[in-house]
Design a protein around this motif. Structure first.
Motif, PDB file in Angstrom:
ATOM      1  N   GLU A 106       0.817  -1.210   0.000  1.00 48.51           N
ATOM      2  CA  GLU A 106       0.000   0.000   0.000  1.00 48.51           C
ATOM      3  C   GLU A 106       0.853   1.265   0.000  1.00 48.51           C
ATOM      4  O   GLU A 106       0.312   2.361  -0.121  1.00 48.51           O
ATOM      5  N   GLY A 107       2.189   1.096   0.183  1.00 54.04           N
ATOM      6  CA  GLY A 107       3.071   2.249   0.123  1.00 54.04           C
ATOM      7  C   GLY A 107       3.601   2.724   1.459  1.00 54.04           C
ATOM      8  O   GLY A 107       4.223   3.792   1.539  1.00 54.04           O
ATOM      9  N   TRP A 108       3.411   1.950   2.535  1.00 52.31           N
ATOM     10  CA  TRP A 108       3.874   2.365   3.855  1.00 52.31           C
ATOM     11  C   TRP A 108       5.391   2.282   3.945  1.00 52.31           C
ATOM     12  O   TRP A 108       6.031   1.472   3.264  1.00 52.31           O
ATOM     13  N   LEU A 109       5.968   3.106   4.836  1.00 57.08           N
ATOM     14  CA  LEU A 109       7.415   3.114   5.032  1.00 57.08           C
ATOM     15  C   LEU A 109       7.879   1.857   5.748  1.00 57.08           C
ATOM     16  O   LEU A 109       8.935   1.313   5.445  1.00 57.08           O
ATOM     17  N   TRP A 110       7.108   1.414   6.718  1.00 53.21           N
ATOM     18  CA  TRP A 110       7.484   0.210   7.459  1.00 53.21           C
ATOM     19  C   TRP A 110       6.222  -0.540   7.895  1.00 53.21           C
ATOM     20  O   TRP A 110       5.141   0.033   8.011  1.00 53.21           O
ATOM     21  N   VAL A 111       6.393  -1.832   8.105  1.00 57.17           N
ATOM     22  CA  VAL A 111       5.329  -2.687   8.635  1.00 57.17           C
ATOM     23  C   VAL A 111       5.936  -3.544   9.730  1.00 57.17           C
ATOM     24  O   VAL A 111       6.909  -4.265   9.497  1.00 57.17           O
ATOM     25  N   SER A 112       5.399  -3.444  10.929  1.00 52.98           N
ATOM     26  CA  SER A 112       5.880  -4.250  12.059  1.00 52.98           C
ATOM     27  C   SER A 112       4.810  -5.270  12.407  1.00 52.98           C
ATOM     28  O   SER A 112       3.702  -4.910  12.805  1.00 52.98           O
ATOM     29  N   ALA A 113       5.123  -6.552  12.221  1.00 52.76           N
ATOM     30  CA  ALA A 113       4.149  -7.626  12.447  1.00 52.76           C
ATOM     31  C   ALA A 113       4.602  -8.496  13.605  1.00 52.76           C
ATOM     32  O   ALA A 113       5.775  -8.835  13.729  1.00 52.76           O
ATOM     33  N   ALA A 114       3.682  -8.859  14.456  1.00 54.14           N
ATOM     34  CA  ALA A 114       3.967  -9.733  15.594  1.00 54.14           C
ATOM     35  C   ALA A 114       2.666 -10.363  16.054  1.00 54.14           C
ATOM     36  O   ALA A 114       1.567  -9.873  15.737  1.00 54.14           O
ATOM     37  N   LEU A 115       2.784 -11.462  16.773  1.00 55.14           N
ATOM     38  CA  LEU A 115       1.600 -12.091  17.332  1.00 55.14           C
ATOM     39  C   LEU A 115       0.869 -11.117  18.242  1.00 55.14           C
ATOM     40  O   LEU A 115      -0.357 -11.054  18.266  1.00 55.14           O
ATOM     41  N   ASP A 116       1.630 -10.326  18.993  1.00 51.91           N
ATOM     42  CA  ASP A 116       1.049  -9.378  19.925  1.00 51.91           C
ATOM     43  C   ASP A 116       2.041  -8.254  20.161  1.00 51.91           C
ATOM     44  O   ASP A 116       3.248  -8.425  19.965  1.00 51.91           O
ATOM     45  N   PHE A 117       1.555  -7.097  20.580  1.00 53.27           N
ATOM     46  CA  PHE A 117       2.404  -5.984  20.983  1.00 53.27           C
ATOM     47  C   PHE A 117       2.083  -5.621  22.423  1.00 53.27           C
ATOM     48  O   PHE A 117       0.958  -5.808  22.882  1.00 53.27           O
ATOM     49  N   LYS A 118       3.071  -5.073  23.101  1.00 52.31           N
ATOM     50  CA  LYS A 118       2.855  -4.667  24.482  1.00 52.31           C
ATOM     51  C   LYS A 118       1.892  -3.496  24.554  1.00 52.31           C
ATOM     52  O   LYS A 118       1.736  -2.726  23.607  1.00 52.31           O
TER      53      LYS A 118
END
Length: 708
Positions: free
Chosen positions: A281-293
């Motif tokens: 989609e053009g985003w600078l970064w994508v951070s993927a994880a099962l869960d975030f704090k």
């Protein structure tokens, strides 16, 4: 000379026409049980009569036999034959094999009927299992076996499931060494070595309950309803070689996935695919994880977006759903209780309408290039996408000179720009929460030791979130808290050489328990924050005007919310400021904070599995009294923690770091005849077997009834 014992003479057998037989009123069976007459008739039609009838000749007034015989034993078979005659599937004169009793031995017809029914023994479950297995080996399907023996397919499946149990354990059951419930519990796993290992462990344990067997066999597995399993899909897991364990004897909620490592790999792979699609989609970064704090977006600027417009078809569908929802609400507005089907339908409509309301947002194309997306899983295993977050280092220096002052943390892998050209989006896969490791080895120390720093940090993080939630709804307390900070700056040594300044920051927690962001308090804060963020303009000039035009109620609510976000009551080993914690206590008392009412409860994961036995007993003693503590003080730590969790459920007990005031101590915990279910039977310690355990296998209602 010694007398010779007379030899027994058995009653003679002969074939008698069916129309010469009548049902005797001496038959003792009155209540219908087991296989029905219709089913028995079908079985006789298929395989003919397997057992003779027991009959007696009917004698006339002159003492001469009439040629008609009564049937005192075998009445169900007689009625089945009678049904076949009525259906014209059997001739009236068909010869029926019978054993003829002459009645001259002083034994009544009632005694014969009673003896035939009482002196039978139901087929042992293992014999039934082996018989079913033989029929399967001969080529019959489970459905065919069920149809032929008039049992449900589930009964056949359950018996055949015993093929997954070790022969060693089958032998133990056959010798009476374990109950049927225990044996069926072992069928949840097909690993014979593990089954035998668990049985060896249980043989030295006080607790041999079936539920405990299942727990030991599935402790390293993942439930099918786990969000990871829902995200990957059972079909994909099995296609990758994964095995799903099922329990046919209890409600297993879908079973267990036996290979957690494979599941984790599949989750990572699918998350990566989803992240790559979103990066397009053009985003600078994508951070993927099962869960975030909890608080993972602190310090990030959220891009304002506008919901995408609905298409004509979507709008029409939305109006239909809304009309039905409103009509049902109006129809049942005065009802004390909704019918189950109506309640279920309303839930479906709410979910469908919410899907229309929660539209994806449209962002400014110029802003997308400097922002990113957090990709995680929600509690149901669906993708949870948080789009449009700008890191401080990605802010344009000219447009936002103060952006560098915003505190926050960024993903470990960051994107960048070279000569103003946006680089390819950086995708980060991972970021698992810092789960506490497995519980330590059995701690037999009986002294009360201080709580670990890590546990206190996690507990006070929960308290901080609850405080933020409570203060965010209480303008008076929030105003007083901010006024207190102003007074410290005005009259204390923290004053700065400026006309007037007050700073407030939202601090990310250095450590926290898993799932903190899914608590009710955290969700309310997030919803409140999102609602204000959507309402307030992004421009600082426009924001001033909006605040000036606000009514007093809205302005106070916003003030309380913003003030609450600055609360940090987390215990920090490097910060020994006691006044800071004392101030947190004042806030907690001012808002009448009750952590139990806020949703925190002592469980194995949150507290009981993390402290020594002495702490567990102390908690039970405070909440339930000495009697309750004495009932579990002989257990090993793991079992003690599980039972303590059950005892403390709903008690409102809290550990010291979570208390606003000391809880009342309950010195009564009576276990009497009026409360037979207060504790599991295995804790009673009386060594007596339950009524179910005393029953023999012949009493099992699921056994196949033999033909009379």
């Amino acid at each position: 000379m010694p007398t010779t014992q007379p030899k027994l003479v058995l009653s003679g057998a002969r074939d008698i026409p069916f129309n010469k037989l009548v049902l005797s009123q001496s038959n003792v069976r009155r209540i219908k049980t087991g296989v029905t007459i219709e089913e028995l008739a079908e079985d006789i039609a298929r395989r003919t009569l397997l057992q003779s009838l027991s009959v007696r000749p009917i004698v006339g007034a002159d003492g001469v036999e009439t040629g008609v015989f009564e049937v005192p034993a075998g009445g169900r078979r007689f009625r089945a034959l009678e049904l076949l005659v009525k259906q014209k599937r059997l001739a009236k004169t068909a010869m029926v094999p019978c054993v003829v009793r002459n009645g001259g031995d002083g034994i009544s017809a009632e005694e014969d009927s009673l003896a035939e029914n009482v002196q039978r023994q139901a087929l042992h479950p293992l014999d039934q299992y082996r018989s079913f297995k033989t029929l399967v080996d001969q080529g019959l399907s489970e459905e065919e076996i069920a149809a032929r023996f008039f049992v449900s397919v589930s009964v056949v499946k359950q018996r055949l499931r015993l093929t997954t149990v070790s022969e060693k354990l089958l032998a133990v059951y056959a010798d009476g060494g374990m109950t049927l419930d225990q044996l069926t519990a072992f069928s949840v796993s097909g690993d014979h070595a593990r089954q035998e290992q668990v049985w060896e462990t249980l043989s030295r344990s006080y607790n041999k309950e079936a539920y405990y067997v299942r727990r030991l066999l599935t402790e390293s597995a993942v439930r099918v309803d786990d969000r990871r399993a829902q995200f990957v899909g059972i079909a994909a897991y099995e296609a990758a070689g994964g095995i799903v364990m099922r329990d046919l004897f209890t409600d297993d909620r879908g079973g267990w996935l036996q290979d957690p490592a494979l599941l984790e790999r599949l989750v990572d792979e699918k998350l990566k695919i989803e992240a790559q699609a979103i990066a397009g989609e053009g985003w600078l970064w994508v951070s993927a994880a099962l869960d975030f704090k909890y608080g993972h977006t602190n310090g990030f600027r959220r891009l304002p977006g506008e919901p995408l417009d609905r298409s004509a078809d979507e709008e029409a569908a939305y109006q239909v759903l809304k009309a039905e929802f409103d009509a049902l609400n109006e129809q049942y507005d005065s009802a004390d209780e909704l019918p189950e089907e109506v309640d279920e339908r309303l839930g479906e409509l709410e979910t469908a309408i919410a899907a229309f309301d929660n539209r994806p947002l449209r962002f400014d194309a110029a802003e997308i290039g400097r922002a990113g997306v957090f990709v995680s899983l929600d509690a149901n295993g669906s993708l949870d996408l948080e789009r449009g977050f700008v890191r401080p280092e990605d802010e344009p220096a000219v447009d936002h000179p103060s952006a560098s002052a915003v505190e926050g943390s960024a993903p470990s892998d960051v994107g960048g720009r070279v000569d103003g050209v946006v680089q390819r989006a950086v995708i980060t896969i991972g970021g698992e929460p810092d789960h506490q490791g497995p519980a330590s080895a059995e701690d037999e120390e009986e002294t009360i030791r201080p709580l670990s720093e890590r546990l206190v940090i996690e507990l006070t993080a929960h308290r901080t979130v609850a405080l933020r939630d409570a203060v965010g709804c209480d303008f008076e307390t929030a105003f007083l808290a901010v006024l207190h900070a102003l007074a410290l700056n005005a009259f204390g040594r923290l004053a700065h050489d400026t006309c007037l300044e007050i700073s407030a920051k939202t601090t990310a927690f250095s450590a926290q328990a898993p799932g903190l962001k899914d608590t009710a308090c955290a969700k309310r804060i997030s919803e409140r924050h999102a609602a204000w963020q959507e309402r307030l303009p992004s421009s600082s000039v426009d924001l001033w005007s909006a605040l000036a035009d606000m009514g007093d109620d809205d302005r106070q609510a916003l003030f309380a919310h913003c003030a609450s976000l600055s609360i940090n009551a987390v215990h920090e080993p490097w910060n020994r400021n006691k006044e800071r914690q004392a101030h947190a206590d004042h806030l907690a008392k001012a808002v009448s904070l009750d952590m139990a009412a806020a949703g925190w409860a002592p469980t194995v994961d949150t507290y009981l599995g993390r402290v020594p036995k002495a702490r567990i007993l102390e908690a039970v003693r405070e909440a339930k009294g000495d009697g309750a503590a004495q009932l579990i003080d002989h257990l090993k730590k793991a079992d003690m923690a599980v039972e303590a969790e059950r005892l403390l459920a709903g008690s409102g007990w809290l550990p010291e770091p979570l208390r606003t005031s000391e809880p009342p101590v309950t010195d009564e915990f009576a276990l009497n005849e009026d409360e037979p279910d207060a504790l599991p039977e295995f804790l009673a310690g009386d060594g007596e077997r339950s009524e179910d355990e005393e029953r023999g296998p012949e009493d099992d209602a699921s056994h196949l009834l033999a033909a009379e």
